[in-house]
Scaffold this motif. Sequence first.
Motif, mmCIF file in Angstrom:
data_model
loop_
_atom_site.group_PDB
_atom_site.id
_atom_site.type_symbol
_atom_site.label_atom_id
_atom_site.label_comp_id
_atom_site.label_asym_id
_atom_site.label_seq_id
_atom_site.Cartn_x
_atom_site.Cartn_y
_atom_site.Cartn_z
ATOM 1 N N PHE A 172 0.840 -1.200 0.000
ATOM 2 C CA PHE A 172 0.000 0.000 0.000
ATOM 3 C C PHE A 172 0.871 1.245 0.000
ATOM 4 O O PHE A 172 0.650 2.176 -0.774
ATOM 5 C CB PHE A 172 -0.928 0.020 1.218
ATOM 6 C CG PHE A 172 -1.741 1.275 1.311
ATOM 7 C CD1 PHE A 172 -2.867 1.435 0.521
ATOM 8 C CD2 PHE A 172 -1.364 2.315 2.149
ATOM 9 C CE1 PHE A 172 -3.624 2.613 0.576
ATOM 10 C CE2 PHE A 172 -2.103 3.490 2.209
ATOM 11 C CZ PHE A 172 -3.229 3.643 1.422
ATOM 12 N N ILE A 173 1.883 1.267 0.882
ATOM 13 C CA ILE A 173 2.715 2.465 0.985
ATOM 14 C C ILE A 173 3.450 2.721 -0.327
ATOM 15 O O ILE A 173 3.500 3.850 -0.821
ATOM 16 C CB ILE A 173 3.671 2.340 2.191
ATOM 17 C CG1 ILE A 173 2.832 2.360 3.472
ATOM 18 C CG2 ILE A 173 4.714 3.449 2.202
ATOM 19 C CD1 ILE A 173 3.596 2.256 4.763
ATOM 20 N N GLY A 174 3.983 1.645 -0.946
ATOM 21 C CA GLY A 174 4.697 1.794 -2.219
ATOM 22 C C GLY A 174 3.789 2.303 -3.328
ATOM 23 O O GLY A 174 4.174 3.139 -4.142
ATOM 24 N N THR A 175 2.539 1.804 -3.382
ATOM 25 C CA THR A 175 1.633 2.196 -4.464
ATOM 26 C C THR A 175 1.073 3.597 -4.222
ATOM 27 O O THR A 175 1.066 4.441 -5.114
ATOM 28 C CB THR A 175 0.459 1.201 -4.558
ATOM 29 O OG1 THR A 175 0.994 -0.113 -4.516
ATOM 30 C CG2 THR A 175 -0.320 1.405 -5.827
ATOM 31 N N ARG A 176 0.619 3.855 -2.998
ATOM 32 C CA ARG A 176 -0.009 5.139 -2.697
ATOM 33 C C ARG A 176 0.986 6.287 -2.849
ATOM 34 O O ARG A 176 0.629 7.379 -3.283
ATOM 35 C CB ARG A 176 -0.578 5.100 -1.267
ATOM 36 C CG ARG A 176 -0.970 6.428 -0.649
ATOM 37 C CD ARG A 176 -2.083 7.128 -1.405
ATOM 38 N NE ARG A 176 -2.393 8.435 -0.835
ATOM 39 C CZ ARG A 176 -1.717 9.549 -1.079
ATOM 40 N NH1 ARG A 176 -0.684 9.521 -1.895
ATOM 41 N NH2 ARG A 176 -2.073 10.686 -0.521
ATOM 42 N N TYR A 177 2.252 6.029 -2.480
ATOM 43 C CA TYR A 177 3.251 7.093 -2.595
ATOM 44 C C TYR A 177 4.142 6.906 -3.812
ATOM 45 O O TYR A 177 5.243 7.448 -3.867
ATOM 46 C CB TYR A 177 4.067 7.201 -1.295
ATOM 47 C CG TYR A 177 3.195 7.560 -0.114
ATOM 48 C CD1 TYR A 177 2.510 8.765 -0.085
ATOM 49 C CD2 TYR A 177 3.006 6.682 0.929
ATOM 50 C CE1 TYR A 177 1.673 9.097 0.968
ATOM 51 C CE2 TYR A 177 2.169 6.997 1.997
ATOM 52 C CZ TYR A 177 1.506 8.215 2.004
ATOM 53 O OH TYR A 177 0.672 8.525 3.045
ATOM 54 N N TYR A 178 3.666 6.064 -4.782
ATOM 55 C CA TYR A 178 4.327 5.874 -6.075
ATOM 56 C C TYR A 178 5.847 5.906 -5.944
ATOM 57 O O TYR A 178 6.519 6.643 -6.657
ATOM 58 C CB TYR A 178 3.812 6.931 -7.087
ATOM 59 C CG TYR A 178 3.776 8.357 -6.561
ATOM 60 C CD1 TYR A 178 2.732 8.793 -5.757
ATOM 61 C CD2 TYR A 178 4.806 9.261 -6.851
ATOM 62 C CE1 TYR A 178 2.718 10.066 -5.231
ATOM 63 C CE2 TYR A 178 4.788 10.546 -6.331
ATOM 64 C CZ TYR A 178 3.741 10.939 -5.515
ATOM 65 O OH TYR A 178 3.734 12.202 -4.988
ATOM 66 N N SER A 179 6.371 5.097 -5.039
ATOM 67 C CA SER A 179 7.802 5.212 -4.797
ATOM 68 C C SER A 179 8.373 3.922 -4.236
ATOM 69 O O SER A 179 7.831 3.340 -3.297
ATOM 70 C CB SER A 179 8.029 6.354 -3.799
ATOM 71 O OG SER A 179 9.196 6.142 -3.055
ATOM 72 N N LYS A 180 9.474 3.462 -4.848
ATOM 73 C CA LYS A 180 10.152 2.280 -4.321
ATOM 74 C C LYS A 180 10.850 2.593 -3.002
ATOM 75 O O LYS A 180 10.977 1.739 -2.138
ATOM 76 C CB LYS A 180 11.187 1.757 -5.323
ATOM 77 C CG LYS A 180 10.542 0.909 -6.392
ATOM 78 C CD LYS A 180 11.561 0.212 -7.274
ATOM 79 C CE LYS A 180 10.819 -0.605 -8.318
ATOM 80 N NZ LYS A 180 11.646 -0.976 -9.445
ATOM 81 N N THR A 181 11.317 3.848 -2.862
ATOM 82 C CA THR A 181 11.987 4.218 -1.609
ATOM 83 C C THR A 181 11.023 4.098 -0.443
ATOM 84 O O THR A 181 11.357 3.540 0.595
ATOM 85 C CB THR A 181 12.482 5.678 -1.684
ATOM 86 O OG1 THR A 181 13.040 5.869 -2.979
ATOM 87 C CG2 THR A 181 13.500 5.968 -0.626
ATOM 88 N N ALA A 182 9.781 4.618 -0.640
ATOM 89 C CA ALA A 182 8.800 4.537 0.440
ATOM 90 C C ALA A 182 8.534 3.081 0.790
ATOM 91 O O ALA A 182 8.450 2.709 1.964
ATOM 92 C CB ALA A 182 7.496 5.218 0.021
ATOM 93 N N ARG A 183 8.438 2.222 -0.248
ATOM 94 C CA ARG A 183 8.201 0.806 0.002
ATOM 95 C C ARG A 183 9.352 0.209 0.817
ATOM 96 O O ARG A 183 9.130 -0.523 1.775
ATOM 97 C CB ARG A 183 8.058 0.062 -1.333
ATOM 98 C CG ARG A 183 7.679 -1.406 -1.170
ATOM 99 C CD ARG A 183 7.764 -2.164 -2.492
ATOM 100 N NE ARG A 183 6.692 -1.847 -3.405
ATOM 101 C CZ ARG A 183 5.597 -2.596 -3.551
ATOM 102 N NH1 ARG A 183 5.440 -3.670 -2.826
ATOM 103 N NH2 ARG A 183 4.677 -2.268 -4.424
ATOM 104 N N LEU A 184 10.586 0.564 0.457
ATOM 105 C CA LEU A 184 11.735 -0.001 1.172
ATOM 106 C C LEU A 184 11.799 0.473 2.617
ATOM 107 O O LEU A 184 12.104 -0.315 3.515
ATOM 108 C CB LEU A 184 13.038 0.338 0.440
ATOM 109 C CG LEU A 184 13.240 -0.436 -0.865
ATOM 110 C CD1 LEU A 184 14.539 -0.029 -1.518
ATOM 111 C CD2 LEU A 184 13.217 -1.932 -0.606
ATOM 112 N N VAL A 185 11.500 1.759 2.846
ATOM 113 C CA VAL A 185 11.491 2.257 4.229
ATOM 114 C C VAL A 185 10.464 1.453 5.038
ATOM 115 O O VAL A 185 10.726 1.007 6.153
ATOM 116 C CB VAL A 185 11.157 3.766 4.282
ATOM 117 C CG1 VAL A 185 10.978 4.225 5.722
ATOM 118 C CG2 VAL A 185 12.253 4.576 3.609
ATOM 119 N N ALA A 186 9.298 1.226 4.424
ATOM 120 C CA ALA A 186 8.252 0.466 5.124
ATOM 121 C C ALA A 186 8.709 -0.970 5.394
ATOM 122 O O ALA A 186 8.472 -1.510 6.476
ATOM 123 C CB ALA A 186 6.960 0.472 4.310
ATOM 124 N N VAL A 187 9.387 -1.600 4.411
ATOM 125 C CA VAL A 187 9.867 -2.976 4.612
ATOM 126 C C VAL A 187 10.864 -3.031 5.765
ATOM 127 O O VAL A 187 10.792 -3.916 6.630
ATOM 128 C CB VAL A 187 10.523 -3.534 3.326
ATOM 129 C CG1 VAL A 187 11.240 -4.845 3.610
ATOM 130 C CG2 VAL A 187 9.476 -3.737 2.249
#
Lengths: 582, 85
Positions: free
Chosen positions: A106-121
């Motif tokens: 969700f975080i990666g898609t909503r914020y259209y960003s791989k960085t956001a996804r990685l921070v969340a992971v």
Amino acid sequence: MSSQLLTYIFVGLSFALYIGIAIWSRASSTNEFYVAGKGVNPVANGMATAADWMSAASFISMAGLISFLGKDGAVYLMGWTGGYVLLALLLAPYLRKFGQYTVPDFIGTRYYSKTARLVAVLCLIFISFTYVAGQMRGVGIVFSRFLEVEINVGVIIGMIVVFFYAVLGGMKGITYTQVAQYCVMIFAYLVPAIFISILITGNPIPQLGFGDTLVNSSTYLLNKLDQLSVDLGFNAYTENTKSNIDIFCITAALMFGTAGLPHVIVRFFTVPKVSDARKSAGYALIFIALLYTTAPAVAAFSRVNFIESIQEKSYLDLPDWFKNWENIGLIAWQDKNNDGLINYSAGKPFEGSRPIFSNGSGSQGEREIKNTPIKDNSNEVYIDRDIMVLANPEIAKLPAWVMALVAAGGLAAALSTAAGLLLVISSSISHDLLKKTFMPKINERQELFYARCSAAIAILIAGLFGIYPPAFVAQVVAFAFGLAASTIFPALLLGIFSKRLNKEGAIAGMLAGLMFTASYIIYFKFLFSELDTNSNWLLGISPEGIGFLGMIINFVVAISVSSFSTKPPIEVGQMVDKIRLP
Amino acid sequence: MSPQDYWKANLKLLAVLLSIWFVISFGFGIVLSDFLDQFSLGGFKLGFWFAQQGSIYGFVVLIFIYVFAMRRLEKKINKKEEENE
């Protein structure tokens, strides 16, 4: 039949049941492995969520903690239930509508960003491993006390059972085993509580008995407990000792942290419909409340029982449970005034945080301890708070099968939570790191294979934590909740309720919350633990409660950075509109 | 009912329910707890009861109120939800 044989039978039967369910509900696709094919009935999901949520800490430690904290213990009771209101109202339905597999999705898609996804992971893996370490220790304690096997052997047996249903069954296997584990756990918690409530107050409902009068007396239990506590030099049981601001912040950090914990959130991805996600959170909270409203009653009963069965008794006349727990080092007694009687009161009995036993025994046959006694108070008893729930049936002289049941319940609580955590770790590795970031070309079968591999590796690491428990387990619990509250919760909430929030804002917010919370906790818990007192805290907020402030910082940073940078793309706005509708 | 109205109604409902959530836990259980302790409920001091029992019952009730209220709202917007999308 001996109590140990009974324990073997109860634990063996419950393990056989879990493995049977695992074989029956094998996962055959990534959809089944990650979210149980989105076909779980909301009531069953509520039970699974409750089992997933209530860990070894809830089952074994919480009532013990409350019985020593008194009214302050409410931070755990409210903190670990109130988050479900936030989940049901603010997150679960929308994330279910979004319809993907993981929280970083969700975080990666909503914020259209791989960085956001990685921070969340990263946050997710850190939070989940912190938590798993505690579960494996719980498994070890139960095995060593009730089955008298080595802690290590206990951890390995636990690992094998979890391996079976997590690796084979994925979310599907875990869900149905958790339903069974919930039933075992709640039965094991309520039976002794009801017995003890009848013994002490004559009222069969612990939630009411706790506010009732003592048997053959017109004194209320809680008044008696206040009196006992004050007489022994403690604070009155029904009064706070922490400051209001600290209680407020700890409760808030636990509530918002609960709502941001990935292994809880993904449970709501498994139900068929959006409305089921809301319903399921409601059922989950009913099932959780059953234990959480019983816990403070158990806390009060066991406190009275504990004081009355040891205070000013001769060591030689003490019941067996005292000596059994002394044998494994969780109770110790040092006869400071050499009167041969147990003197229990407020204050630290001796220097150091744990007893150091010599091989000899003292004048009454007690295990001799080498710690220097502290002479300015009369307390002679060391007791590990974790044992209250496990020892409670023995203290109240309940039949052996109740003790066997409690052992099986403690294991169910630890294993169900461990499995849920291991699943979110493995799916964030195989799905978010491999499929969505580093190896987008793998097909579904390969992804499923990697998911099983990462589950297996995660179990091995968790097992190592259980065998070589890191000394910091207790400290890092504050970490898990603080980080969930200050990183994941705001990113999810703003992602749903604000269309204006862009990727710069979300990433800056998560990093600000992460750095603030982590550095505050590391400063007080790891670097300068001698400074960890009220007078040094920022605004009087302890490290346990700082996640709440971290969350506010996250919100402020995220919203201000967003308002100074470009709007998110149109598709994101459309996606948010879509998840808001049923 | 248009999607905009649906969302507004939802936000209003959230504001009401979350205020109650805040009052029964942070209010009655923490900030006002000492004040409420002068009243009693059976053998419980009232503030203590909210902190260790009452707030939890309140949370359960709030979620189910939301479940029922949203069911009515969803009927109004009269949009059939697609399963497993």
